[in-house]
Design a protein around this motif. Sequence first.
Motif, mmCIF file in Angstrom:
data_model
loop_
_atom_site.group_PDB
_atom_site.id
_atom_site.type_symbol
_atom_site.label_atom_id
_atom_site.label_comp_id
_atom_site.label_asym_id
_atom_site.label_seq_id
_atom_site.Cartn_x
_atom_site.Cartn_y
_atom_site.Cartn_z
ATOM 1 N N LEU A 21 0.802 -1.228 0.000
ATOM 2 C CA LEU A 21 0.000 0.000 0.000
ATOM 3 C C LEU A 21 0.831 1.273 0.000
ATOM 4 C CD1 LEU A 21 -2.599 -1.066 2.702
ATOM 5 C CD2 LEU A 21 -2.932 -1.007 0.229
ATOM 6 N N PHE A 22 2.010 1.211 0.628
ATOM 7 C CA PHE A 22 2.824 2.406 0.817
ATOM 8 C C PHE A 22 4.219 2.207 0.245
ATOM 9 C CE2 PHE A 22 -0.182 2.202 4.366
ATOM 10 C CZ PHE A 22 -0.860 3.386 4.178
ATOM 11 N N THR A 23 4.807 3.297 -0.212
ATOM 12 C CA THR A 23 6.171 3.285 -0.732
ATOM 13 C C THR A 23 7.054 4.081 0.209
ATOM 14 O OG1 THR A 23 5.351 3.223 -2.989
ATOM 15 C CG2 THR A 23 7.611 3.949 -2.692
ATOM 16 N N LEU B 207 16.466 3.861 3.322
ATOM 17 C CA LEU B 207 15.533 3.051 4.104
ATOM 18 C C LEU B 207 14.817 2.049 3.213
ATOM 19 C CD1 LEU B 207 14.244 2.469 6.835
ATOM 20 C CD2 LEU B 207 12.542 4.235 6.304
ATOM 21 N N ALA B 208 14.414 2.480 2.030
ATOM 22 C CA ALA B 208 13.753 1.570 1.087
ATOM 23 C C ALA B 208 14.674 0.414 0.714
ATOM 24 C CB ALA B 208 13.319 2.328 -0.163
ATOM 25 N N SER B 209 15.937 0.711 0.493
ATOM 26 C CA SER B 209 16.904 -0.328 0.143
ATOM 27 C C SER B 209 17.105 -1.296 1.306
ATOM 28 C CB SER B 209 18.232 0.320 -0.249
ATOM 29 O OG SER B 209 19.188 -0.664 -0.558
ATOM 30 N N LEU B 210 17.232 -0.769 2.515
ATOM 31 C CA LEU B 210 17.394 -1.606 3.702
ATOM 32 C C LEU B 210 16.218 -2.561 3.850
ATOM 33 C CD1 LEU B 210 18.915 -2.233 6.405
ATOM 34 C CD2 LEU B 210 17.452 -0.472 7.424
ATOM 35 N N ASP C 194 16.120 -5.163 0.891
ATOM 36 C CA ASP C 194 17.163 -6.176 1.045
ATOM 37 C C ASP C 194 16.838 -7.153 2.169
ATOM 38 O OD1 ASP C 194 18.478 -4.886 -1.008
ATOM 39 O OD2 ASP C 194 20.035 -4.009 0.286
ATOM 40 N N GLU C 195 16.323 -6.631 3.276
ATOM 41 C CA GLU C 195 15.984 -7.505 4.406
ATOM 42 C C GLU C 195 14.828 -8.426 4.056
ATOM 43 O OE1 GLU C 195 16.148 -9.298 8.157
ATOM 44 O OE2 GLU C 195 17.619 -8.067 7.087
ATOM 45 N N LEU C 196 13.810 -7.916 3.383
ATOM 46 C CA LEU C 196 12.682 -8.765 2.988
ATOM 47 C C LEU C 196 13.135 -9.833 2.005
ATOM 48 C CD1 LEU C 196 9.817 -6.132 2.651
ATOM 49 C CD2 LEU C 196 10.112 -7.855 4.449
ATOM 50 N N ALA C 197 14.017 -9.486 1.081
ATOM 51 C CA ALA C 197 14.543 -10.473 0.121
ATOM 52 C C ALA C 197 15.359 -11.528 0.839
ATOM 53 C CB ALA C 197 15.380 -9.770 -0.946
#
Length: 82
Positions: free
Chosen positions: A58-60, A66-69, A72-75
């Motif tokens: 829902l949100f970007t 922060l988006a990269s962190l 990467d963590e979710l991947a």
Amino acid sequence: MSLITPPPAAPDTDALVDFVVHAQLMLDPATPEPVRCQAEPRLLALLPTLQALGVFDLFTLRDPALASLVRDELAARQARAA
């Protein structure tokens, strides 16, 4: 307004609120490095809950670091689960 220390983790707190508080700590240049180092693992620990709630659908996250962190963590978590 800048928070100096993150609030203590409590089982009844809202995951999204905790995520925002810890993200703000990490992004605020006035946050001391030791506090930033404490905020990061707490923020990352919230990701499974937020992902299950569909927050990232829902949100970007607008901050590139922060988006990269988070990405990467979710991947990495997905790779470990596979």
